[in-house]
Enzyme design. Structure first.
Site, PDB file in Angstrom:
ATOM      1  N   ASP A  83     -71.571   6.193  51.326  1.00  0.00           N
ATOM      2  CA  ASP A  83     -70.607   6.353  50.234  1.00  0.00           C
ATOM      3  C   ASP A  83     -70.774   7.753  49.664  1.00  0.00           C
ATOM      4  OD1 ASP A  83     -68.873   4.081  48.476  1.00  0.00           O
ATOM      5  OD2 ASP A  83     -69.283   5.961  47.427  1.00  0.00           O
ATOM      6  N   SER A  84     -69.680   8.315  49.149  1.00  0.00           N
ATOM      7  CA  SER A  84     -69.760   9.668  48.590  1.00  0.00           C
ATOM      8  C   SER A  84     -70.296   9.666  47.159  1.00  0.00           C
ATOM      9  CB  SER A  84     -68.367  10.318  48.609  1.00  0.00           C
ATOM     10  OG  SER A  84     -67.449   9.480  47.953  1.00  0.00           O
ATOM     11  N   PHE A 138     -67.937   3.355  53.230  1.00  0.00           N
ATOM     12  CA  PHE A 138     -67.338   3.190  51.891  1.00  0.00           C
ATOM     13  C   PHE A 138     -67.970   1.958  51.229  1.00  0.00           C
ATOM     14  CE2 PHE A 138     -64.154   4.845  54.894  1.00  0.00           C
ATOM     15  CZ  PHE A 138     -63.847   6.073  54.329  1.00  0.00           C
ATOM     16  N   CYS A 155     -56.475  -0.877  51.536  1.00  0.00           N
ATOM     17  CA  CYS A 155     -56.043  -1.457  50.248  1.00  0.00           C
ATOM     18  C   CYS A 155     -54.867  -0.666  49.684  1.00  0.00           C
ATOM     19  CB  CYS A 155     -57.204  -1.498  49.261  1.00  0.00           C
ATOM     20  SG  CYS A 155     -57.894   0.116  48.887  1.00  0.00           S
ATOM     21  N   ARG A 171     -66.056 -10.249  52.388  1.00  0.00           N
ATOM     22  CA  ARG A 171     -67.481  -9.912  52.591  1.00  0.00           C
ATOM     23  C   ARG A 171     -68.189 -11.057  53.308  1.00  0.00           C
ATOM     24  NH1 ARG A 171     -67.143  -6.400  47.658  1.00  0.00           N
ATOM     25  NH2 ARG A 171     -66.977  -8.196  46.293  1.00  0.00           N
ATOM     26  N   ASP A 217     -64.006   0.278  54.764  1.00  0.00           N
ATOM     27  CA  ASP A 217     -63.274  -0.190  53.576  1.00  0.00           C
ATOM     28  C   ASP A 217     -62.943   1.000  52.672  1.00  0.00           C
ATOM     29  OD1 ASP A 217     -62.135  -1.826  51.648  1.00  0.00           O
ATOM     30  OD2 ASP A 217     -64.061  -2.391  50.756  1.00  0.00           O
ATOM     31  N   ASN A 221     -69.563  12.129  53.029  1.00  0.00           N
ATOM     32  CA  ASN A 221     -68.165  11.865  53.322  1.00  0.00           C
ATOM     33  C   ASN A 221     -68.073  11.091  54.640  1.00  0.00           C
ATOM     34  OD1 ASN A 221     -65.493  11.976  54.059  1.00  0.00           O
ATOM     35  ND2 ASN A 221     -65.247  14.158  53.574  1.00  0.00           N
TER      36      ASN A 221
END
Ligand code: SAH
Length: 405
Positions: free
Chosen positions: A260-261, A238, A349, A222, A309, A288
């Site tokens: 973000d969802s 995200f 990730c 970050r 991300d 989404n």
């Protein structure tokens, strides 16, 4: 005192491995699969320390036994003389803690991972420190055996209390452990806790938040991404609860759009941006990312820094190629939304997507977008999420900071 390592005498049960089962162990890996075990000598209980031996009964290693899992044993030590008396694991925690002293003493950062499972010599045990609180995950029977003792250790040695437990929803089931969670020690915090990261304040919800409350593994990244944010309009895809955006805005970004969802994640983001006096330059978008990026492309929007991300799209290698398409999709769309001289900070990730494959995926996206791409930095996990050589699955987080040429 008789040392038990070399001989099969004594009370410690032994797993006799098949010939080929021994091979991964010589490469530094710590897992013994069920198919590699020939037979068990003695009565071995889940979570107990057992001896591993080859067909000729020669000592190979000490391991935590996991009778209901495909991963039947996880190596703790290859030193025959090592002893596993009550509380033996405290030495490993002391070592893990010593390795994080710089973080523990950093007045600007209060949240970090104290113990990272296999990579800290305690397979299945993670401990995340959040100021004066901690969250433990016990994902193997061995970790389950010691978790109460670990909570006490955290209180007595580090003055940490409360100690909460979180179930990651997957691992315990695969190990034949019941669901678990709640309080190991102390009283449950009534409200979300506030911690410092890089000198900024963040609210973390240790009980309901994602992971153990915060994506500790992106702490360093970050800050690195924020270094490219000055004067830019940022698109934080995200975003979870705004870690990247808060750092980017504090570093001088003109604006940030967080996507973000999860409504809960965005509520956390709003609180975090307000806590740091940054909310006026941020917009929160619930949706989404795969769709929002297309909408922005069609609307001709442009950004100077785009962060991607996504969650784990490929937990295992078997899912890597399908996930590869999803990674390529978002990277391609992001490249189309970049201003000239814009910067893309893109992450994966997924343990199943190895760093070289990830770079290849980003390359495919660049080819399709018709741009050359410079890599400005290759990113990985921070030092409190160490990678164990010999166990590729412990290297899961990778990122590229890149710029179209
Ligand atoms: N960047 C964050 C961590 C991201 S974790 C940080 O630094 O803290 C992945 C996030 O993606 C989660 O918050 C999850 O809610 C969100 N998410 C998962 N699938 C999504 C999708 N298809 N579109 C938008 N958000 C999604």
């Amino acid at each position: 005192m008789q040392r038990e390592g070399g001989s099969l005498a004594g009370s410690i049960p032994t797993l006799i491995l098949k010939g080929p089962g021994v091979r991964p162990l010589t490469k530094g890996h710590l897992w013994v699969y069920s198919g590699a075990v020939n037979r068990v000598v003695g009565r071995a209980k889940a979570g107990q320390v057992v001896r591993l031996a080859d067909g000729a009964k020669k000592f190979l290693a000490w391991a935590w036994y996991s009778p209901d899992s495909r991963i039947r044993a996880r190596i703790l030590s290859r030193r025959p003389e090592e002893e596993f008396k009550d509380g033996w694991w405290a030495g490993r925690l002391d070592r893990a803690r010593a390795g994080r002293r710089v973080l523990e003493e950093d007045p600007e950062t209060e949240a970090f991972r104290l113990c990272n499972s296999e990579a800290d010599g305690l397979p299945g045990l993670t401990i995340d420190i959040y100021g004066r609180a901690a969250v433990v995950q016990a994902m193997t029977p061995g970790a389950e055996e010691i978790k109460k003792g670990v909570a006490l250790w955290l209180k007595e040695r580090m003055g940490v209390e409360p100690v909460l437990e979180r179930d990651d929803g997957q691992s315990r089931r695969l190990e034949g452990l019941p669901r678990s969670g709640g309080l190991l020690l102390g009283t449950e915090p009534k409200e979300p806790l506030t911690i410092l990261e890089g000198g900024m304040k963040f609210q973390v919800d240790l009980v309901e938040g994602q992971k153990t409350g915060w994506y500790l593994d992106q702490r360093v990244n970050r800050g690195l991404a924020a270094a490219f944010a000055g004067g830019k309009h940022v698109l934080d895809c995200f975003s979870y609860s705004g870690g990247f955006s808060a750092r980017a805005l504090a570093a001088g970004a003109r604006s940030s759009t967080l996507v973000d969802s999860s409504a809960r994640a965005l509520r956390g983001a709003k609180a975090n941006l307000e806590l740091n006096g940054l909310a006026d330059r941020a917009s929160l978008v619930q949706g989404n990312v795969f769709e929002i990026l297309r909408q922005y492309r069609d609307a001709g929007r442009r950004f100077g820094l785009i962060i991607l991300d996504p969650p784990k799209l490929a937990p295992t290698r078997a899912q890597a190629s399908k996930a590869g398409r999803a990674y390529k999709d978002i990277n391609l769309l992001a490249l189309k939304l970049l201003e000239p001289q814009g910067v893309l900070a893109t992450f994966s990730c997924s343990a199943g997507v190895e760093p070289a494959f990830f770079q290849e995926i980003v390359h495919w996206a660049a080819l399709d977008a018709g741009v050359g791409l410079q890599i400005l930095a290759r990113l990985s996990q921070p030092e409190d999420h160490p990678i164990l050589l010999g166990m590729p699955e412990t290297e899961y987080l990778k990122g590229l900071i890149c710029r179209p040429l």
